[in-house]
Design a protein around this motif. Structure first.
Motif, PDB file in Angstrom:
ATOM      1  N   GLU A  53      -1.644  -4.670   3.095  1.00 18.05           N
ATOM      2  CA  GLU A  53      -0.377  -4.495   3.798  1.00 18.05           C
ATOM      3  C   GLU A  53       0.397  -5.808   3.942  1.00 18.05           C
ATOM      4  O   GLU A  53      -0.156  -6.894   3.795  1.00 18.05           O
ATOM      5  CB  GLU A  53      -0.608  -3.916   5.199  1.00 18.05           C
ATOM      6  CG  GLU A  53      -1.341  -2.601   5.241  1.00 18.05           C
ATOM      7  CD  GLU A  53      -2.840  -2.750   5.152  1.00 18.05           C
ATOM      8  OE1 GLU A  53      -3.318  -3.871   4.881  1.00 18.05           O
ATOM      9  OE2 GLU A  53      -3.536  -1.748   5.333  1.00 18.05           O
ATOM     10  N   ALA A  87       9.641  -3.566  14.128  1.00 16.99           N
ATOM     11  CA  ALA A  87       9.114  -4.255  12.941  1.00 16.99           C
ATOM     12  C   ALA A  87       9.900  -3.780  11.725  1.00 16.99           C
ATOM     13  O   ALA A  87      10.004  -2.578  11.488  1.00 16.99           O
ATOM     14  CB  ALA A  87       7.634  -3.908  12.765  1.00 16.99           C
ATOM     15  N   ARG A 138      -2.606   8.981  14.448  1.00 19.25           N
ATOM     16  CA  ARG A 138      -2.362   7.615  14.904  1.00 19.25           C
ATOM     17  C   ARG A 138      -2.220   7.549  16.415  1.00 19.25           C
ATOM     18  O   ARG A 138      -1.555   8.398  17.016  1.00 19.25           O
ATOM     19  CB  ARG A 138      -1.065   7.116  14.263  1.00 19.25           C
ATOM     20  CG  ARG A 138      -0.734   5.647  14.527  1.00 19.25           C
ATOM     21  CD  ARG A 138       0.543   5.330  13.795  1.00 19.25           C
ATOM     22  NE  ARG A 138       0.999   3.968  13.897  1.00 19.25           N
ATOM     23  CZ  ARG A 138       0.728   3.011  13.011  1.00 19.25           C
ATOM     24  NH1 ARG A 138      -0.052   3.278  11.984  1.00 19.25           N
ATOM     25  NH2 ARG A 138       1.242   1.816  13.153  1.00 19.25           N
ATOM     26  N   ARG A 194      11.034  -4.338   7.424  1.00 18.17           N
ATOM     27  CA  ARG A 194      10.926  -5.041   6.140  1.00 18.17           C
ATOM     28  C   ARG A 194      11.724  -4.357   5.046  1.00 18.17           C
ATOM     29  O   ARG A 194      12.026  -3.160   5.140  1.00 18.17           O
ATOM     30  CB  ARG A 194       9.465  -5.225   5.722  1.00 18.17           C
ATOM     31  CG  ARG A 194       8.779  -4.056   5.045  1.00 18.17           C
ATOM     32  CD  ARG A 194       7.341  -4.460   4.678  1.00 18.17           C
ATOM     33  NE  ARG A 194       6.664  -3.455   3.861  1.00 18.17           N
ATOM     34  CZ  ARG A 194       6.468  -3.551   2.539  1.00 18.17           C
ATOM     35  NH1 ARG A 194       6.931  -4.592   1.859  1.00 18.17           N
ATOM     36  NH2 ARG A 194       5.822  -2.603   1.878  1.00 18.17           N
ATOM     37  N   ILE A 246       0.018  -9.047  21.025  1.00 18.47           N
ATOM     38  CA  ILE A 246       1.418  -8.617  20.956  1.00 18.47           C
ATOM     39  C   ILE A 246       1.585  -7.507  19.926  1.00 18.47           C
ATOM     40  O   ILE A 246       2.551  -6.794  19.937  1.00 18.47           O
ATOM     41  CB  ILE A 246       2.321  -9.775  20.495  1.00 18.47           C
ATOM     42  CG1 ILE A 246       1.680 -11.111  20.821  1.00 18.47           C
ATOM     43  CG2 ILE A 246       3.694  -9.651  21.133  1.00 18.47           C
ATOM     44  CD1 ILE A 246       2.304 -12.250  20.078  1.00 18.47           C
ATOM     45  N   VAL A 292       0.871  -1.180   0.000  1.00 15.70           N
ATOM     46  CA  VAL A 292       0.000   0.000   0.000  1.00 15.70           C
ATOM     47  C   VAL A 292       0.912   1.235   0.000  1.00 15.70           C
ATOM     48  O   VAL A 292       2.116   1.111   0.180  1.00 15.70           O
ATOM     49  CB  VAL A 292      -0.915   0.026   1.261  1.00 15.70           C
ATOM     50  CG1 VAL A 292      -1.864  -1.160   1.274  1.00 15.70           C
ATOM     51  CG2 VAL A 292      -0.100   0.073   2.554  1.00 15.70           C
ATOM     52  N   PRO A 322       0.181  -4.109  18.706  1.00 17.11           N
ATOM     53  CA  PRO A 322      -0.761  -3.115  19.195  1.00 17.11           C
ATOM     54  C   PRO A 322      -1.819  -2.725  18.179  1.00 17.11           C
ATOM     55  O   PRO A 322      -2.962  -2.438  18.552  1.00 17.11           O
ATOM     56  CB  PRO A 322       0.140  -1.924  19.517  1.00 17.11           C
ATOM     57  CG  PRO A 322       1.489  -2.508  19.714  1.00 17.11           C
ATOM     58  CD  PRO A 322       1.579  -3.700  18.834  1.00 17.11           C
ATOM     59  N   PRO A 339       3.097   1.188  17.150  1.00 23.67           N
ATOM     60  CA  PRO A 339       4.428   1.422  16.576  1.00 23.67           C
ATOM     61  C   PRO A 339       4.471   1.364  15.050  1.00 23.67           C
ATOM     62  O   PRO A 339       3.558   0.840  14.412  1.00 23.67           O
ATOM     63  CB  PRO A 339       5.259   0.288  17.165  1.00 23.67           C
ATOM     64  CG  PRO A 339       4.284  -0.769  17.540  1.00 23.67           C
ATOM     65  CD  PRO A 339       3.011  -0.072  17.896  1.00 23.67           C
ATOM     66  N   ILE A 381       6.408   0.585  11.214  1.00 16.38           N
ATOM     67  CA  ILE A 381       7.311  -0.356  10.546  1.00 16.38           C
ATOM     68  C   ILE A 381       8.504   0.432   9.998  1.00 16.38           C
ATOM     69  O   ILE A 381       8.343   1.528   9.456  1.00 16.38           O
ATOM     70  CB  ILE A 381       6.575  -1.089   9.410  1.00 16.38           C
ATOM     71  CG1 ILE A 381       5.494  -2.011  10.000  1.00 16.38           C
ATOM     72  CG2 ILE A 381       7.552  -1.896   8.555  1.00 16.38           C
ATOM     73  CD1 ILE A 381       4.639  -2.729   8.959  1.00 16.38           C
TER      74      ILE A 381
HETATM   75  O1  TXA Z   1       2.767  -3.144   3.936  1.00 11.70           O
HETATM   76  C1  TXA Z   1       2.974  -2.530   4.979  1.00 11.70           C
HETATM   77  O2  TXA Z   1       3.350  -3.097   6.014  1.00 11.70           O
HETATM   78  C2  TXA Z   1       2.729  -1.010   4.951  1.00 11.70           C
HETATM   79  C3  TXA Z   1       3.762  -0.407   3.994  1.00 11.70           C
HETATM   80  C4  TXA Z   1       3.709   1.103   3.971  1.00 11.70           C
HETATM   81  O3  TXA Z   1       5.040  -0.864   4.324  1.00 11.70           O
HETATM   82  N1  TXA Z   1       2.833  -0.447   6.257  1.00 11.70           N
HETATM   83  C5  TXA Z   1       1.883  -0.649   7.212  1.00 11.70           C
HETATM   84  O4  TXA Z   1       2.094   0.054   8.366  1.00 11.70           O
HETATM   85  O5  TXA Z   1       0.925  -1.386   7.058  1.00 11.70           O
HETATM   86  P1  TXA Z   1       0.958   0.293   9.477  1.00 11.70           P
HETATM   87  O6  TXA Z   1       1.559   1.278  10.373  1.00 11.70           O
HETATM   88  O7  TXA Z   1      -0.306   0.628   8.827  1.00 11.70           O
HETATM   89  O8  TXA Z   1       0.868  -1.081  10.207  1.00 11.70           O
HETATM   90  C6  TXA Z   1       1.944  -1.513  11.000  1.00 11.70           C
HETATM   91  C7  TXA Z   1       1.503  -2.586  11.926  1.00 11.70           C
HETATM   92  C8  TXA Z   1       0.642  -2.080  13.065  1.00 11.70           C
HETATM   93  O9  TXA Z   1      -0.445  -2.972  13.246  1.00 11.70           O
HETATM   94  C9  TXA Z   1       1.579  -2.132  14.264  1.00 11.70           C
HETATM   95  O10 TXA Z   1       0.906  -2.368  15.462  1.00 11.70           O
HETATM   96  C10 TXA Z   1       2.489  -3.279  13.888  1.00 11.70           C
HETATM   97  O11 TXA Z   1       2.686  -3.132  12.511  1.00 11.70           O
HETATM   98  N2  TXA Z   1       3.811  -3.160  14.555  1.00 11.70           N
HETATM   99  C11 TXA Z   1       4.764  -2.242  14.348  1.00 11.70           C
HETATM  100  N3  TXA Z   1       5.812  -2.428  15.169  1.00 11.70           N
HETATM  101  C12 TXA Z   1       5.517  -3.509  15.928  1.00 11.70           C
HETATM  102  C13 TXA Z   1       6.187  -4.207  16.974  1.00 11.70           C
HETATM  103  N4  TXA Z   1       7.383  -3.833  17.409  1.00 11.70           N
HETATM  104  N5  TXA Z   1       5.564  -5.282  17.527  1.00 11.70           N
HETATM  105  C14 TXA Z   1       4.355  -5.676  17.062  1.00 11.70           C
HETATM  106  N6  TXA Z   1       3.667  -5.051  16.088  1.00 11.70           N
HETATM  107  C15 TXA Z   1       4.234  -3.984  15.524  1.00 11.70           C
END
Ligand code: TXA
Ligand code: MG
Length: 344
Positions: free
Chosen positions: A179, A118, A56, A120, A227, A34, A229, A61, A63
């Motif tokens: 995502e 997180a 937000r 990638r 785990i 996305v 959020p 957190p 990525i």
């Molecule tokens: O495809 C994707 O992953 C897209 C593109 C832009 O890379 N990004 C994305 O980010 O979907 P967002 O912020 O919409 O979703 C990130 C998810 C959230 O549900 C968040 O809670 C989880 O990743 N997350 C981030 N860091 C984390 C961590 N340390 N432990 C567990 N979950 C984490």
């Protein structure tokens, strides 16, 4: 306030985006999953801006995106090894996000005080070229306003972020439209899928049989213990009540005939060969029942169109939970805030 500009992918656009990011600004950019809202990870102001612009919650957190495994290794406590390294080698660059213990290069604002991060490597020339140019990883959540369906085109980002960011890079519609898959290594050394996505359960299974779906991918209960959020929050949602209906074309039709209230503005998302002969309901088609890739690519743009048209009630015939269909199902069940009707 910005006069938000949309620039088609080009060498010039990459240079301009890199310059904004170096200056601490946030820009919208495409990935294969996305569109994201990207900012440099080493600047707390940039990270705070991302949270602010998106609306937000402060405990969800971000990525972190890197261009290669060496860059990832600097952000984590111990260099990648074992099964996680194997999965990264197989699926990066691509829609797989791995949660690992963080190093001190990851500030607490990005990780919301968790001890993990997180990470990638996206399969996106926009993202990769900017990261390589500035040699700094990029934090990027999906580019939608928090809670709304994600953005799969530059125009979706413009709808949500106009005046909030200076630049949106446009490289067409996203390939996956949903995502990334998020995984971590559980205490018993198994791979746990926290969020299903472009890398499917079946894909992971082809590398290791030690893989399972976290309970909260399809269930609301247990969320207090979760785990990841992000799963706490209602997500991906148009305004209006969304219902996920498990059933055949026949039972879906029968259900709507009995239950539809014509004083509301109603719509349904069904499949290409479905037949719904009911008045007072607008119909959106999301491809063939067995074309999961098409469904994932299109679900968010359909939900966004529905949001624009302000329907009161949105009835969605459930996709099959196979391959990337499982991720589509997961997004819809969350958009529905777990309002599920099981027929048949
Ligand atoms: O495809 C994707 O992953 C897209 C593109 C832009 O890379 N990004 C994305 O980010 O979907 P967002 O912020 O919409 O979703 C990130 C998810 C959230 O549900 C968040 O809670 C989880 O990743 N997350 C981030 N860091 C984390 C961590 N340390 N432990 C567990 N979950 C984490
Ligand atoms: Mg998101």
């Amino acid at each position: 306030m910005f006069n938000t500009e949309i620039l088609k992918y080009s060498h010039f656009a990459i240079n301009k985006a890199a310059e904004y990011i170096l200056n601490g600004e946030i820009i919208g950019l495409p990935t294969e999953t996305v569109y994201g809202l990207a900012g440099r990870i080493d600047n707390i102001d940039s990270i705070n801006k991302i949270f602010h612009i998106k609306g937000r919650p402060q405990d969800n957190p971000l990525i972190v995106h890197v261009s290669d495994i060496d860059m990832a290794n600097k952000l984590i406590k111990k260099p990648m090894n074992g099964i996680l390294e194997k999965l990264a080698n197989k699926f990066w660059p691509g829609p797989l996000t791995i949660i690992m213990d963080k190093s001190n290069l990851i500030n607490d604002v990005i990780s919301c005080n968790l001890s993990t991060v997180a990470i990638r490597i996206p399969d996106s020339r926009s993202m990769i070229n900017i990261i390589k140019k500035i040699n700094i990883p990029l934090a990027a959540p999906s580019a939608n306003i928090s809670g709304k369906p994600s953005c799969t085109s530059a125009f979706h980002v413009f709808d949500d972020m106009n005046t909030k960011i200076p630049l949106i890079l446009d490289d067409g519609n996203c390939e996956f439209g949903i995502e990334s898959t998020i995984i971590n290594l559980s205490e018993d050394n198994r791979i746990c899928i926290l969020r299903p996505g472009g890398i499917t359960l079946e894909d992971l299974y082809s590398v290791t049989k030690n893989v399972y779906l976290s309970d909260f991918v399809l269930n609301k209960r247990l969320i207090s213990k979760c785990i990841s959020p992000g799963v706490k929050y209602k997500h991906y949602s148009p305004s209006g009540d969304v219902y996920l209906i498990n059933g055949s074309n026949y039972s879906f039709t029968e259900f709507l005939m009995k239950n539809i209230d014509t004083s509301y503005k109603n719509c349904a998302i069904i499949f290409k060969n479905d037949f719904l002969n009911i008045e007072n309901i607008d119909i959106f088609y999301n491809g063939d029942l067995n074309d999961y890739k098409f469904q994932s690519k299109n679900i968010f743009s359909i939900l966004r169109e529905i949001d624009k048209k302000s329907y009161d009630k949105i009835y969605i015939r459930a996709p099959k939970k196979i391959g990337i269909g499982l991720a589509v199902y997961n997004r819809i069940i969350r958009a529905a805030d777990f309002k599920v009707v099981d027929l048949d």
